[in-house]
Motif scaffolding. Structure first.
Motif, PDB file in Angstrom:
ATOM      1  N   VAL A   1      -9.572   3.435   2.398  1.00 20.13           N
ATOM      2  CA  VAL A   1     -10.987   3.779   2.669  1.00 20.13           C
ATOM      3  C   VAL A   1     -11.813   2.620   1.844  1.00 20.13           C
ATOM      4  O   VAL A   1     -12.787   2.135   2.016  1.00 20.13           O
ATOM      5  CB  VAL A   1     -11.436   5.079   2.612  1.00 20.13           C
ATOM      6  CG1 VAL A   1     -12.920   5.159   2.644  1.00 20.13           C
ATOM      7  CG2 VAL A   1     -10.909   5.699   3.910  1.00 20.13           C
ATOM      8  N   GLY A   2     -11.329   2.743   0.355  1.00 16.97           N
ATOM      9  CA  GLY A   2     -12.046   1.895  -0.672  1.00 16.97           C
ATOM     10  C   GLY A   2     -12.536   2.471  -1.805  1.00 16.97           C
ATOM     11  O   GLY A   2     -12.562   1.964  -2.702  1.00 16.97           O
ATOM     12  N   ASP A   3     -12.332   3.924  -1.795  1.00 16.62           N
ATOM     13  CA  ASP A   3     -12.786   4.784  -2.981  1.00 16.62           C
ATOM     14  C   ASP A   3     -11.617   5.444  -3.499  1.00 16.62           C
ATOM     15  O   ASP A   3     -11.765   6.378  -4.248  1.00 16.62           O
ATOM     16  CB  ASP A   3     -13.854   5.591  -2.405  1.00 16.62           C
ATOM     17  CG  ASP A   3     -13.467   6.764  -1.409  1.00 16.62           C
ATOM     18  OD1 ASP A   3     -12.218   6.404  -0.867  1.00 16.62           O
ATOM     19  OD2 ASP A   3     -14.007   7.623  -1.043  1.00 16.62           O
ATOM     20  N   GLY A   4     -10.340   4.984  -3.000  1.00 15.01           N
ATOM     21  CA  GLY A   4      -8.938   5.642  -3.529  1.00 15.01           C
ATOM     22  C   GLY A   4      -8.488   6.450  -2.362  1.00 15.01           C
ATOM     23  O   GLY A   4      -7.123   6.940  -2.404  1.00 15.01           O
TER      24      GLY A   4
ATOM     25  N   LEU B   1      -8.831  12.693   6.316  1.00 16.82           N
ATOM     26  CA  LEU B   1      -9.209  11.843   4.909  1.00 16.82           C
ATOM     27  C   LEU B   1      -8.406  12.524   3.761  1.00 16.82           C
ATOM     28  O   LEU B   1      -8.534  13.724   3.672  1.00 16.82           O
ATOM     29  CB  LEU B   1     -10.470  11.898   4.875  1.00 16.82           C
ATOM     30  CG  LEU B   1     -11.115  10.905   3.669  1.00 16.82           C
ATOM     31  CD1 LEU B   1     -10.861   9.447   3.982  1.00 16.82           C
ATOM     32  CD2 LEU B   1     -12.605  11.278   3.601  1.00 16.82           C
ATOM     33  N   VAL B   2      -7.422  11.904   3.190  1.00 17.33           N
ATOM     34  CA  VAL B   2      -6.520  12.257   2.012  1.00 17.33           C
ATOM     35  C   VAL B   2      -7.022  11.412   0.716  1.00 17.33           C
ATOM     36  O   VAL B   2      -7.219  10.400   0.779  1.00 17.33           O
ATOM     37  CB  VAL B   2      -5.159  12.106   2.299  1.00 17.33           C
ATOM     38  CG1 VAL B   2      -4.340  12.574   1.255  1.00 17.33           C
ATOM     39  CG2 VAL B   2      -4.825  12.741   3.918  1.00 17.33           C
TER      40      VAL B   2
ATOM     41  N   MET C   1     -17.931   6.478   8.747  1.00 17.13           N
ATOM     42  CA  MET C   1     -18.387   5.868   7.132  1.00 17.13           C
ATOM     43  C   MET C   1     -17.646   7.063   6.237  1.00 17.13           C
ATOM     44  O   MET C   1     -18.630   7.920   5.676  1.00 17.13           O
ATOM     45  CB  MET C   1     -19.551   5.489   6.903  1.00 17.13           C
ATOM     46  CG  MET C   1     -20.291   4.556   7.760  1.00 17.13           C
ATOM     47  SD  MET C   1     -21.840   3.809   7.592  1.00 17.13           S
ATOM     48  CE  MET C   1     -21.924   3.369   5.794  1.00 17.13           C
ATOM     49  N   PRO C   2     -16.305   7.071   5.930  1.00 17.49           N
ATOM     50  CA  PRO C   2     -15.713   8.081   5.279  1.00 17.49           C
ATOM     51  C   PRO C   2     -16.402   8.534   3.968  1.00 17.49           C
ATOM     52  O   PRO C   2     -16.477   9.731   3.729  1.00 17.49           O
ATOM     53  CB  PRO C   2     -14.340   7.719   5.081  1.00 17.49           C
ATOM     54  CG  PRO C   2     -14.125   6.792   6.410  1.00 17.49           C
ATOM     55  CD  PRO C   2     -15.548   6.290   6.471  1.00 17.49           C
ATOM     56  N   GLU C   3     -16.782   7.448   3.312  1.00 15.65           N
ATOM     57  CA  GLU C   3     -17.438   7.730   1.721  1.00 15.65           C
ATOM     58  C   GLU C   3     -18.673   8.291   1.920  1.00 15.65           C
ATOM     59  O   GLU C   3     -19.203   9.119   0.921  1.00 15.65           O
ATOM     60  CB  GLU C   3     -17.548   6.319   1.079  1.00 15.65           C
ATOM     61  CG  GLU C   3     -16.366   5.574   0.748  1.00 15.65           C
ATOM     62  CD  GLU C   3     -16.675   4.315   0.068  1.00 15.65           C
ATOM     63  OE1 GLU C   3     -17.634   4.320  -0.883  1.00 15.65           O
ATOM     64  OE2 GLU C   3     -15.720   3.576  -0.173  1.00 15.65           O
TER      65      GLU C   3
ATOM     66  N   PHE D   1       1.172  -1.352  -0.090  1.00 14.27           N
ATOM     67  CA  PHE D   1      -0.116   0.004   0.199  1.00 14.27           C
ATOM     68  C   PHE D   1       0.835   1.222  -0.018  1.00 14.27           C
ATOM     69  O   PHE D   1       1.688   1.507   0.696  1.00 14.27           O
ATOM     70  CB  PHE D   1      -0.888  -0.094   1.172  1.00 14.27           C
ATOM     71  CG  PHE D   1      -1.573   1.257   1.475  1.00 14.27           C
ATOM     72  CD1 PHE D   1      -2.209   1.734   0.488  1.00 14.27           C
ATOM     73  CD2 PHE D   1      -1.384   1.787   2.783  1.00 14.27           C
ATOM     74  CE1 PHE D   1      -2.982   3.247   0.801  1.00 14.27           C
ATOM     75  CE2 PHE D   1      -2.053   3.116   2.991  1.00 14.27           C
ATOM     76  CZ  PHE D   1      -2.796   3.753   2.124  1.00 14.27           C
ATOM     77  N   ALA D   2       0.697   2.111  -0.664  1.00 14.36           N
ATOM     78  CA  ALA D   2       1.299   3.353  -0.871  1.00 14.36           C
ATOM     79  C   ALA D   2       0.467   4.576  -1.349  1.00 14.36           C
ATOM     80  O   ALA D   2      -0.662   4.310  -2.026  1.00 14.36           O
ATOM     81  CB  ALA D   2       2.508   3.496  -1.903  1.00 14.36           C
ATOM     82  N   VAL D   3       0.484   5.747  -0.830  1.00 15.89           N
ATOM     83  CA  VAL D   3      -0.364   6.823  -1.309  1.00 15.89           C
ATOM     84  C   VAL D   3       0.389   7.439  -2.339  1.00 15.89           C
ATOM     85  O   VAL D   3       1.461   7.799  -2.444  1.00 15.89           O
ATOM     86  CB  VAL D   3      -0.539   7.943  -0.178  1.00 15.89           C
ATOM     87  CG1 VAL D   3      -1.202   9.161  -0.471  1.00 15.89           C
ATOM     88  CG2 VAL D   3      -0.958   7.362   1.187  1.00 15.89           C
TER      89      VAL D   3
END
Length: 242
Positions: free
Chosen positions: A41-44, A91-92, A146-148, A21-23
């Protein structure tokens, strides 16, 4: 799943080191902080916890649930103790844009994917260590995010009186919680037990609460009875919860 014990630090480390994993682009880190944890998170986007750069992984682990203050650090150049910075959550996006950020009010926190099924988007447990130096009524507090859907705002729960309050669970000397598997394949429920002395006669009252996800909304049901409970005891029997 038994009594919940969060170890978000190790979870984040495994995500970073074990999954490649990497940003894509790292957001700038505020002065005095370091990125203590990152979770996809799952949406990138990525959910991050920032802590005072003086809080090493070893200090984080040894201080969790015990409190942390200026005396936990080596003296500064002028030998005056400097209080730790409050942790932050943010959240990034995958391009390094900070979509949301909030101060957590305490030096240490962890985040992990919540093992809850059947929700409209992935949920996460953000746990803030609110442990005080003394007493048995403070400890880690876990928010459900729930960040999304709502970025860093806690999920709301419909209380029995009709008000909506943040979905937060306490882990103290006189309170704990656990996730209960779903019987019919829906979303798991959550049970919270807590004990406190009453104002009138100082006798202890124990409160049993159950949180359920029903028709797109978390709801709470509770019951109380006289008696004392603390975390030295076994988790109460299921029949005691509404």
């Amino acid at each position: 799943m038994g009594r919940t014990r969060l170890n978000g630090w190790m979870l984040g480390l495994s995500l970073l080191c074990g999954s490649g994993f990497a940003v894509a682009q790292q957001a700038e880190v505020p002065e005095g902080y370091r990125i203590a944890q990152q979770v996809l998170v799952g949406d990138g986007s990525v959910l991050e916890v920032l802590e005072d750069l003086r809080i090493t992984p070893e200090l984080h682990a040894s201080s969790w649930g015990n409190g942390l203050d200026a005396d936990s650090f080596a003296p500064s150049e002028d030998e005056r103790p400097v209080a730790p910075l409050g942790a932050q959550a943010r959240l990034v996006s995958d391009n390094g844009e900070v979509l949301a950020q909030k101060s957590l009010g305490y030096p240490m926190a962890t985040v992990e994917k919540a093992p809850l099924n059947g929700l409209p988007s992935p949920a996460f447990f953000l746990t803030i260590d609110q442990t005080a130096p003394m007493g048995s009524y403070s400890g880690p507090a876990t928010e459900v995010l729930m960040p999304e859907q709502s970025q860093l705002d806690p999920v709301l729960c419909l209380e029995e009186g009709g008000e909506k309050l943040p979905l937060v669970f306490a882990q103290t000397g006189k309170a704990t919680w656990q996730i209960v598997p779903s019987v019919n394949g829906g979303t798991e429920s959550i049970q919270q037990v807590s004990s406190a002395s009453s104002v009138e006669n100082e006798e202890f009252i124990t409160t049993y609460r159950t949180f359920r996800y029903v028709d797109g909304q978390w709801t709470a049901a509770s019951r109380q009875q006289a008696g004392y409970w603390d975390t030295e005891s076994e988790f109460p029997e299921p029949a005691l919860f509404p």
